[in-house]
Design an enzyme around this catalytic site. Structure first.
Site, PDB file in Angstrom:
ATOM      1  N   GLU A  14       0.858  -1.183   0.000  1.00 24.12           N
ATOM      2  CA  GLU A  14       0.000   0.000   0.000  1.00 24.12           C
ATOM      3  C   GLU A  14       0.899   1.240   0.000  1.00 24.12           C
ATOM      4  OE1 GLU A  14      -3.158   1.287   0.009  1.00 24.12           O
ATOM      5  OE2 GLU A  14      -2.239   3.187   0.572  1.00 24.12           O
ATOM      6  N   CYS A  64      -5.709  -1.093   6.329  1.00 21.67           N
ATOM      7  CA  CYS A  64      -5.944  -1.423   7.742  1.00 21.67           C
ATOM      8  C   CYS A  64      -6.841  -0.369   8.350  1.00 21.67           C
ATOM      9  CB  CYS A  64      -4.634  -1.508   8.496  1.00 21.67           C
ATOM     10  SG  CYS A  64      -3.770   0.040   8.539  1.00 21.67           S
ATOM     11  N   HIS A  68      -7.219   2.032  12.808  1.00 24.95           N
ATOM     12  CA  HIS A  68      -7.052   3.431  13.223  1.00 24.95           C
ATOM     13  C   HIS A  68      -8.283   3.917  13.982  1.00 24.95           C
ATOM     14  CE1 HIS A  68      -3.243   3.701  11.295  1.00 24.95           C
ATOM     15  NE2 HIS A  68      -3.760   3.199  10.184  1.00 24.95           N
ATOM     16  N   ARG A 472      -0.002  -5.277  11.118  1.00 24.73           N
ATOM     17  CA  ARG A 472       1.441  -5.050  10.884  1.00 24.73           C
ATOM     18  C   ARG A 472       2.189  -4.729  12.165  1.00 24.73           C
ATOM     19  NH1 ARG A 472      -1.754  -4.069   7.593  1.00 24.73           N
ATOM     20  NH2 ARG A 472      -1.662  -4.803   5.460  1.00 24.73           N
ATOM     21  N   CYS A 539       2.993  -0.648   4.582  1.00 22.37           N
ATOM     22  CA  CYS A 539       1.882   0.237   4.268  1.00 22.37           C
ATOM     23  C   CYS A 539       2.368   1.661   4.459  1.00 22.37           C
ATOM     24  CB  CYS A 539       0.678  -0.022   5.143  1.00 22.37           C
ATOM     25  SG  CYS A 539      -0.618   1.155   4.756  1.00 22.37           S
ATOM     26  N   CYS A 542      -0.229   4.388   5.733  1.00 25.82           N
ATOM     27  CA  CYS A 542      -0.291   4.435   7.190  1.00 25.82           C
ATOM     28  C   CYS A 542       0.958   5.069   7.784  1.00 25.82           C
ATOM     29  CB  CYS A 542      -0.347   3.027   7.754  1.00 25.82           C
ATOM     30  SG  CYS A 542      -1.982   2.410   7.901  1.00 25.82           S
TER      31      CYS A 542
HETATM   32 NI1  NFE Z   1      -2.236   0.819   6.329  1.00 25.43          NI
HETATM   33 FE1  NFE Z   1      -1.581  -0.441   9.180  1.00 25.43          FE
HETATM   34  C1  NFE Z   1      -1.594  -2.049   9.910  1.00 25.43           C
HETATM   35  C2  NFE Z   1      -1.742   0.354  10.790  1.00 25.43           C
HETATM   36  S1  NFE Z   1       0.361   0.225   8.987  1.00 25.43           S
HETATM   37  S2  NFE Z   1      -1.823  -1.047   7.035  1.00 25.43           S
HETATM   38  O1  NFE Z   1      -1.643  -3.123  10.248  1.00 25.43           O
HETATM   39  O2  NFE Z   1      -1.871   0.821  11.759  1.00 25.43           O
HETATM   40  O3  NFE Z   1       1.498  -0.519   9.441  1.00 25.43           O
END
Ligand code: NFE
Ligand code: MG
Length: 560
Positions: A14, A64, A68, A472, A539, A542
């Protein structure tokens, strides 16, 4: 003679990541990880209502998304000392676990498998032998000769028509590809099946979250998933039965297809348990809250230093002060003003772009550190923490696989170890999804239908942090609230930890350190570099949360 290779962008991730490596004598001797995009969402949040933050921050990423939202809502709840009803914790846990299942299926098959699986070689496979191998690995009903033959015929038509589509431009026939044709065929067939199963996991998240990506059902103090078993409310008996069906199907796919494929593929690439260790300090936070105060969790977190499990220090609560105080983000080599390291509550995001300067600033990614140390985050950290705290399921999975593959726990510090740990994590998440559905039903059965503690934002100054162990790795959102508005907001994201550039002391981040020592058989086809980088599932959306200020699209793969 040393050769410099620039891969920009790295695909099957990503966002935009550039990796530079210096290769000496067929091995990587130095590496640079450069995030090529910046999004500025932390800045956009200033002055907004803390109750809305979770919805904005999900736009950090389309991969992901859920994570968040969870971290953000926890940050506000931590700041205001708000408790979360059990039903809401269970509903959040189901979404977290199914999101992980979806994320790991996509990572294994669609984002990393083609570094190990030679698609074109699958044409040489005997479908009957492929079926026999697959059936020896699991009793998955889809593993028939007919199925493998149909996939092979489809692939043949693609190759003969010169239209490889999603399989175009791979490093097919590369000398580092080691799987026999039949295993390649099994993997291609499951790659296609995995597209359906990842969707089922996303549907499970959407049943509770209202939509996916970007769930809609959180509120500070709980969830907005009304519980009413008799009426057609959001969560009723029909929805629970549908969730159970979807999550049973995704569990079977993970445990009978993904995990056996992973172990089978790893058995042909045991040398990759020796490459890609890099930073062996690890950090994971506890996850799957089982009480209303985020002090009791199903999976422990902790720190491990120098790859030595004996150094394990558990983290059992999200209120752990050593954890909260120990995290900083540096910008010495990142495209922000200054060279300082700051605690996230004091964190600044003031862009200053200089172009790529290998000894100066070269990335939009900041450098998170724990007590000054670079830490690797991700499934290996969580799996080792679970192992160190005696989690029976994780212990059995790791010990069984280690015996089968002839590896030890220390081999998790590697490129293949990261793929392995993700598989273990997916296996556990698939079961936890169903466990939390049972717990939710049992709790509602006791007469508890509370799903939120309505909360108003008081005036005054408050600080909070929301931790979450995302697919992650360790994620934290840091909020400062003043006069009912957001005064400061910083997200320290798993990919920021792992993709971080060097810090003010010259310590490289995990991607950079992990590449050193990797073999590179053909510099014009740096497959091995991709293997190690993809094993983290980067990613960059992110990690850096704006497109390059000029909106520049960089699509070159330079081999210098
Ligand atoms: Ni955009 Fe994420 C995950 C977060 S980034 S994928 O898992 O937080 O490392
Ligand atoms: Mg940040």
């Amino acid at each position: 003679m040393s050769k410099r290779i620039t891969i920009d962008p790295i695909t099957r991730i990503e966002g935009h990541l550039r990796i530079d490596v210096e290769v000496n004598g067929g091995q990587v001797s130095k590496a640079w990880s450069s995030a090529q995009m910046w999004r500025g969402i932390e800045t956009i949040l200033k002055g907004r209502d803390p109750q809305d933050a979770w919805s904005y921050v999900q736009r950090f990423c389309g991969v992901c998304t859920t994570v968040h939202a969870i971290s953000s809502i926890r940050a506000v709840e931590h700041a205001l000392n708000v408790e979360v009803p059990l039903n809401a914790q269970y509903i959040r846990n189901i979404m977290i676990a199914q999101h992980s299942v979806q994320d790991h299926i996509v990572h294994f098959y669609h984002l990393s498998a083609l570094d190990w699986v030679d698609i074109v070689s699958a044409l040489k496979a005997d479908p009957k032998k492929a079926a026999a191998i697959a059936q020896s690995l699991s009793d998955w009903p889809g593993n028939s000769e007919k199925e493998f033959k149909a996939v092979q015929d489809k692939l043949k038509a693609f190759v003969e028509g010169g239209q490889l589509g999603i399989f175009a431009s791979g490093y097919w026939g590369h000398p580092a590809m080691k799987l026999p044709p039949e295993v390649n065929l099994i993997a291609v067939a499951h790659y296609l099946k995995a597209l359906d199963y990842q969707r089922k996991a996303a549907q499970a998240v959407a049943v509770l979250g209202g939509k996916n990506p970007h769930i809609q059902n959180l509120v500070v103090g709980g969830v907005a998933t009304a519980i009413n078993m008799e009426n057609l409310a959001t969560l009723n008996m029909e929805r629970i039965a549908y969730l159970r069906q979807l999550m049973t199907e995704t569990r079977d796919f993970v445990q009978k297809v993904y995990y056996p494929d992973l172990i089978a593929i790893a058995s042909f690439y045991k040398d990759w348990f020796k490459y890609g260790a890099g930073v062996t300090n690890y950090l994971a936070v506890p996850e799957f809250a089982e009480d209303t105060k985020n002090t009791k969790f199903a999976l422990a977190g902790g720190m491990i230093y120098n790859g030595d499990l004996a150094t394990f220090k558990p983290i059992t609560t999200h209120q752990d002060q050593a954890l909260i105080q120990g995290i900083t983000e540096g910008v010495a080599h990142a495209w922000y003003e200054g060279a300082q390291s700051l605690h996230p509550w004091e964190g600044e995001t003031k862009p200053e772009y200089t172009d790529f300067q290998e000894n100066g600033k070269y990335s939009w990614c900041k450098s998170p550190r724990f007590n000054g140390k670079a830490m690797q985050v991700g499934p290996p950290a969580q799996v080792m923490a679970a192992y160190a705290t005696g989690n029976p399921k994780v212990k059995k999975l790791v010990d069984d696989a280690a015996a089968k593959l002839g590896i030890g726990l220390k081999d998790i510090h590697s490129t293949m170890g990261r793929l392995f740990a993700r598989g273990v994590r997916a296996h556990v998440m698939a079961d936890l999804s169903l466990d939390y559905l049972d717990k939710l039903v049992a709790n509602i059965g006791k007469g508890d239908t509370t799903y939120a503690n309505p909360t108003e934002i008081p005036s005054g100054e408050y600080k909070g942090v929301g931790f979450h162990e995302a697919p992650r790795g360790t994620l934290s959102h840091w909020i400062v609230i003043e006069g009912k508005k957001i005064k400061n907001y910083q997200a320290v994201v798993p990919s920021t930890w792992n993709a971080s550039p060097r810090d003010e002391h010259g310590q490289p981040g995990p991607y950079e350190a992990c590449l050193v020592g990797n073999p590179v058989a053909q510099p014009e086809k740096p497959l091995e570099v991709l293997r190690t980088i993809h094993s983290f599932d980067p990613c960059i959306a992110c990690a850096v949360h704006t497109v390059d200020p000029e909106g520049k699209e960089i699509t070159k793969v330079k081999v210098l």
